[in-house]
Design a protein around this motif. Structure first.
Motif, PDB file in Angstrom:
ATOM      1  N   PRO A 154      59.218  -7.963   0.978  1.00 30.20           N
ATOM      2  CA  PRO A 154      60.527  -8.585   1.214  1.00 30.20           C
ATOM      3  C   PRO A 154      60.515 -10.105   1.072  1.00 30.20           C
ATOM      4  N   SER A 155      59.556 -10.774   1.716  1.00 29.47           N
ATOM      5  CA  SER A 155      59.561 -12.240   1.682  1.00 29.47           C
ATOM      6  C   SER A 155      59.273 -12.768   0.284  1.00 29.47           C
ATOM      7  N   SER A 156      58.321 -12.167  -0.414  1.00 25.36           N
ATOM      8  CA  SER A 156      58.006 -12.644  -1.760  1.00 25.36           C
ATOM      9  C   SER A 156      59.158 -12.366  -2.720  1.00 25.36           C
ATOM     10  N   THR A 157      59.866 -11.252  -2.506  1.00 25.63           N
ATOM     11  CA  THR A 157      61.013 -10.933  -3.348  1.00 25.63           C
ATOM     12  C   THR A 157      62.121 -11.965  -3.173  1.00 25.63           C
ATOM     13  N   VAL A 158      62.408 -12.336  -1.931  1.00 20.48           N
ATOM     14  CA  VAL A 158      63.481 -13.304  -1.682  1.00 20.48           C
ATOM     15  C   VAL A 158      63.121 -14.667  -2.251  1.00 20.48           C
ATOM     16  N   TRP A 159      61.912 -15.137  -1.976  1.00 17.19           N
ATOM     17  CA  TRP A 159      61.527 -16.453  -2.491  1.00 17.19           C
ATOM     18  C   TRP A 159      61.507 -16.466  -4.017  1.00 17.19           C
ATOM     19  N   SER A 160      61.000 -15.391  -4.630  1.00 17.42           N
ATOM     20  CA  SER A 160      61.010 -15.325  -6.093  1.00 17.42           C
ATOM     21  C   SER A 160      62.432 -15.276  -6.621  1.00 17.42           C
ATOM     22  N   GLY A 161      63.293 -14.519  -5.937  1.00 18.63           N
ATOM     23  CA  GLY A 161      64.682 -14.437  -6.355  1.00 18.63           C
ATOM     24  C   GLY A 161      65.392 -15.770  -6.270  1.00 18.63           C
ATOM     25  N   LEU A 162      64.941 -16.620  -5.341  1.00 12.69           N
ATOM     26  CA  LEU A 162      65.520 -17.965  -5.227  1.00 12.69           C
ATOM     27  C   LEU A 162      64.960 -18.927  -6.272  1.00 12.69           C
ATOM     28  N   GLY A 163      63.928 -18.473  -6.992  1.00  5.94           N
ATOM     29  CA  GLY A 163      63.377 -19.298  -8.065  1.00  5.94           C
ATOM     30  C   GLY A 163      62.164 -20.107  -7.690  1.00  5.94           C
ATOM     31  N   ALA A 164      61.553 -19.838  -6.528  1.00  9.80           N
ATOM     32  CA  ALA A 164      60.338 -20.547  -6.132  1.00  9.80           C
ATOM     33  C   ALA A 164      59.129 -19.893  -6.786  1.00  9.80           C
ATOM     34  N   ARG A 165      58.085 -20.684  -7.009  1.00  4.64           N
ATOM     35  CA  ARG A 165      56.808 -20.073  -7.382  1.00  4.64           C
ATOM     36  C   ARG A 165      56.122 -19.653  -6.086  1.00  4.64           C
ATOM     37  N   VAL A 166      55.496 -18.487  -6.100  1.00  6.11           N
ATOM     38  CA  VAL A 166      54.986 -17.885  -4.873  1.00  6.11           C
ATOM     39  C   VAL A 166      53.534 -17.474  -5.057  1.00  6.11           C
ATOM     40  N   LEU A 167      52.713 -17.780  -4.072  1.00  8.82           N
ATOM     41  CA  LEU A 167      51.352 -17.246  -4.019  1.00  8.82           C
ATOM     42  C   LEU A 167      51.166 -16.567  -2.673  1.00  8.82           C
ATOM     43  N   VAL A 168      50.706 -15.322  -2.715  1.00  6.42           N
ATOM     44  CA  VAL A 168      50.396 -14.557  -1.501  1.00  6.42           C
ATOM     45  C   VAL A 168      48.884 -14.410  -1.443  1.00  6.42           C
ATOM     46  N   THR A 169      48.266 -15.061  -0.491  1.00 10.73           N
ATOM     47  CA  THR A 169      46.812 -15.025  -0.399  1.00 10.73           C
ATOM     48  C   THR A 169      46.324 -13.710   0.198  1.00 10.73           C
ATOM     49  N   ASP A 170      45.111 -13.339  -0.183  1.00  8.68           N
ATOM     50  CA  ASP A 170      44.446 -12.184   0.438  1.00  8.68           C
ATOM     51  C   ASP A 170      43.557 -12.610   1.610  1.00  8.68           C
ATOM     52  N   TYR A 171      43.363 -13.893   1.798  1.00  5.17           N
ATOM     53  CA  TYR A 171      42.449 -14.454   2.801  1.00  5.17           C
ATOM     54  C   TYR A 171      40.984 -14.258   2.374  1.00  5.17           C
ATOM     55  N   VAL A 172      40.110 -14.876   3.144  1.00  5.16           N
ATOM     56  CA  VAL A 172      38.673 -14.775   2.902  1.00  5.16           C
ATOM     57  C   VAL A 172      38.199 -13.358   3.246  1.00  5.16           C
ATOM     58  N   GLY A 173      37.482 -12.736   2.316  1.00  3.66           N
ATOM     59  CA  GLY A 173      36.821 -11.464   2.594  1.00  3.66           C
ATOM     60  C   GLY A 173      37.684 -10.227   2.476  1.00  3.66           C
ATOM     61  N   LEU A 174      38.902 -10.334   2.005  1.00  2.03           N
ATOM     62  CA  LEU A 174      39.712  -9.158   1.708  1.00  2.03           C
ATOM     63  C   LEU A 174      39.795  -9.011   0.195  1.00  2.03           C
ATOM     64  N   GLY A 175      39.354  -7.867  -0.332  1.00  2.00           N
ATOM     65  CA  GLY A 175      39.239  -7.677  -1.765  1.00  2.00           C
ATOM     66  C   GLY A 175      37.908  -8.205  -2.248  1.00  2.00           C
ATOM     67  N   ILE A 176      37.666  -9.485  -2.025  1.00  2.00           N
ATOM     68  CA  ILE A 176      36.392 -10.110  -2.381  1.00  2.00           C
ATOM     69  C   ILE A 176      35.301  -9.605  -1.431  1.00  2.00           C
ATOM     70  N   PRO A 177      34.075  -9.366  -1.920  1.00  2.00           N
ATOM     71  CA  PRO A 177      32.987  -8.929  -1.035  1.00  2.00           C
ATOM     72  C   PRO A 177      32.769  -9.891   0.128  1.00  2.00           C
ATOM     73  N   GLY A 178      32.342  -9.333   1.240  1.00  2.00           N
ATOM     74  CA  GLY A 178      32.110 -10.118   2.448  1.00  2.00           C
ATOM     75  C   GLY A 178      33.085  -9.723   3.538  1.00  2.00           C
ATOM     76  N   ILE A 179      32.771 -10.048   4.764  1.00  2.00           N
ATOM     77  CA  ILE A 179      33.620  -9.683   5.896  1.00  2.00           C
ATOM     78  C   ILE A 179      34.896 -10.522   5.901  1.00  2.00           C
ATOM     79  N   HIS A 180      35.991  -9.880   6.216  1.00  2.00           N
ATOM     80  CA  HIS A 180      37.234 -10.628   6.409  1.00  2.00           C
ATOM     81  C   HIS A 180      37.209 -11.248   7.798  1.00  2.00           C
ATOM     82  N   THR A 181      37.274 -12.555   7.857  1.00  2.00           N
ATOM     83  CA  THR A 181      37.190 -13.267   9.143  1.00  2.00           C
ATOM     84  C   THR A 181      38.585 -13.358   9.749  1.00  2.00           C
ATOM     85  N   TYR A 182      39.019 -12.261  10.284  1.00  2.00           N
ATOM     86  CA  TYR A 182      40.366 -12.105  10.839  1.00  2.00           C
ATOM     87  C   TYR A 182      40.682 -13.187  11.867  1.00  2.00           C
TER      88      TYR A 182
END
Length: 437
Positions: A154-182
Motif C-alpha cells: 500500500p505505501s509503496s503504491t501510493v508514493w509511486s502513484g504520486l510520482g516519487a522514486r521509492v526504495l524499500v529496503t530489506d535490511y541487513v541479513g534479510l535475503g542476503i546471507p547472515g543473520i537479520h539483526t532485528y
C-alpha cells in the motif's frame, strides 16, 4: 494541478489506493516458490563489494503484478537492487531491496523526492525479505512450509502513484546471507540512509534531492534511528521529514509487552539479533535458557512472521527458560544485557529535521509509553517533533492485528495522515518545536 493532487491525498483517496492495492492481492495474484528466488545468485553478494555506503552492487529487473495502475498507467518500473551499507562495527555489508522508478510526474510541491520505506516486521529467514514477495504480493515456500507477504504494497503504491522514486529496503541479513539483526538501531538506520544514497545513485540525482522516510513498527524504529543518525552518518542528504509510526524504540519495553501475544515469537528475532552483535551475551543467555528454548530460538531464526502466527502463536518465553521465568525478566537482571539494551534504545541522539511519531494508546504489540518517551527524549534535546496519540479502543487485546495495525491504517492512510505531514515537509511548510498530543 499540484494543489488538486494534494487535496486528493487529504480527501482520503490514499485510503482508496490502499483498498485497491489490498484488493488486488486478495483477488488472486500469482504466488511463487520463495525458496528459489532468495537463494538465487542475485541475493549472493560478490566476493568483493564497493566500500562506499549506498554504492550499487548490482540490479535485476522485477515485474510488478500487484501494483494497481494510475491514470498514467503503471506507476513505476521495479528493480531488485543490492547496495552497500554498514554493520554496527562500521564494516561494509551488502543489503538488498526494491527500487521503484516512477513513470509519471511528481504530483507534490517542489522537485521529485526520494522516499525510503522501512518495512514492518517480516521475520528473520532470508525468504522473509520484502523484495522476495514484492513482485507478487505473497510468496510461499515449500521447505520449510511458510508464507511471507509484501506488507509495504500500500505505501509503496501510493508514493509511486504520486510520482516519487521509492526504495524499500530489506535490511541487513534479510535475503542476503547472515543473520537479520532485528531492531538493531545502528544497522537498520544505516540500511535506510544508505538506501537513500542507493536510490539517488540509481536515479542519477544528487544529494540535494529532497528525501522523506516512511516506516511503521519495525520500520518506524528504523526510520527513527535513521532520522537521529542522519546529521552524523549522512549529513549530505536533504532529509525533509520522517514518519516513525508505532516505532520499535526500546527493546526492553517491547519484549515484555509482546511476551505471550500473538506474535510473541518475534522476541526470538530480537534475541538472535542481539546475540549476533553482542557475543558476550551468549553465555548469559545460555545459562538461563533450556535446551528446548535454545532450539526454539534457532527455529525462529529461520521463520517469517506469518510462520510465527501459524506455528507458534502466543508464544510465552517462560517455556524457553530453565526456571520458568520470562526471558525479559532474566534480561532485566543479566548484567551483560542492560548496557546492550540501552545502547540499542533509540532517543540518545537528536534528529536535525522534523519527525512525526504516531502511536496507539492501546497498542498491544509496540507499547505506547516507549514511543512517547522517544518523543519526549527528542523534545528535550531540541528536536522538531510532532507526536500524535491514536485512541482506537482495545479490540481483542493480544491479537496484534486490530490494536497494532489498526493505528497504522488510521495514522498512515486516514484523515490528516502521515502522507499529508510528509507532503507538507516537501512543500517546505514551516513546523517547529514539539507537539505532544
Amino acid at each position: 494541478m499540484k494543489r488538486q493532487n494534494r487535496r486528493w491525498v487529504r480527501a482520503g483517496h490514499v485510503g482508496a489506493a490502499l483498498i485497491l492495492a489490498t484488493a488486488t492481492v486478495v483477488a488472486g495474484v500469482a504466488t511463487r516458490e520463495a525458496a528459489a528466488e532468495p537463494m538465487s545468485s542475485f541475493y549472493t553478494p560478490p566476493d568483493r563489494i564497493p566500500q562506499e555506503p549506498g554504492a550499487i552492487i548490482k540490479t535485476a529487473p522485477m515485474s510488478l503484478f500487484v501494483t494497481p495502475p494510475t491514470e498514467q498507467g503503471w506507476p513505476g518500473r521495479a528493480q531488485h537492487v543490492m547496495y552497500t551499507s554498514r554493520l554496527q562495527d562500521g564494516s561494509a555489508v551488502a543489503v538488498s531491496g526494491t527500487y521503484l522508478e516512477p513513470t509519471g510526474p511528481w504530483r507534490g510541491a517542489g522537485s521529485r523526492p526520494t522516499v525510503v520505506i522501512g518495512p514492518g516486521t517480516s521475520g528473520q529467514a532470508d525468504r522473509c525479505a520484502m523484495s522476495v514477495a514484492f513482485s507478487t504480493g505473497v510468496s510461499v515456500s515449500a521447505e520449510p512450509l511458510g508464507l511471507s507477504a509484501n506488507q509495504e504494497l500500500p505505501s509503496s503504491t501510493v508514493w509511486s502513484g504520486l510520482g516519487a522514486r521509492v526504495l524499500v529496503t530489506d535490511y541487513v541479513g534479510l535475503g542476503i546471507p547472515g543473520i537479520h539483526t532485528y531492531a538493531n538501531r545502528f544497522e537498520s538506520g544505516h540500511a535506510i540512509l544508505d538506501g537513500v544514497r542507493a536510490a539517488n545513485n540509481l536515479a542519477g540525482v544528487g544529494p540535494e534531492t529532497p528525501v522523506v522516510l516512511w516506516g511503521y513498527s519495525q520500520g518506524g524504529g528504523a526510520t527513527a534511528a535513521a532520522a537521529e543518525m542522519q546529521p552524523t552518518y549522512a549529513p549530505e542528504l536533504n532529509l525533509k521529514g520522517t514518519w516513525a509510526g508505532g516505532p520499535v524504540a526500546d527493546l526492553a519495553a517491547i519484549l515484555e509487552k509482546i511476551d505471550g501475544a500473538l506474535i510473541g515469537g518475534a522476541i526470538g528475532y530480537a534475541v538472535n539479533g542481539m546475540l549476533a552483535r553482542y557475543p558476550e551475551l551468549q553465555r548469559a543467555v545460555d545459562q538461563v535458557t533450556s535446551p528446548a528454548g535454545r532450539a526454539m530460538l534457532e527455529t525462529l531464526s529461520d521463520s517469517c512472521i506469518a510462520d510465527v502466527i501459524t506455528h507458534h502463536p502466543y508464544l510465552k518465553t517462560t517455556s524457553l527458560t530453565k526456571d520458568g521465568r520470562s526471558l525479559s525478566a532474566h534480561l532485566a537482571e543479566l548484567p551483560e544485557a542492560a548496557p546492550v539494551l540501552e545502547q540499542l534504545r533509540i532517543g540518545n541522539s537528536t534528529p536535525a529535521t522534523p519527525v512525526l511519531i504516531t502511536s496507539g494508546r492501546n497498542d498491544d504489540t509496540v507499547p505506547y509509553g516507549q514511543a512517547r518517551r522517544l518523543a519526549e527524549d527528542w523534545c528535550g534535546k531540541g528536536a522538531t517533533v510532532t507526536f500524535r496519540t491514536n485512541d482506537l479502543p482495545p479490540i481483542l487485546p493480544g491479537t496484534t492485528i486490530p490494536n497494532h495495525f489498526g493505528p497504522e491504517l488510521i495514522d498512515g492512510f486516514g484523515p490528516d495522515n502521515a502522507f499529508t505531514y510528509l507532503l507538507d515537509r516537501l512543500a517546505d511548510k514551516p513546523v517547529s518545536g514539539c507537539s505532544l498530543d
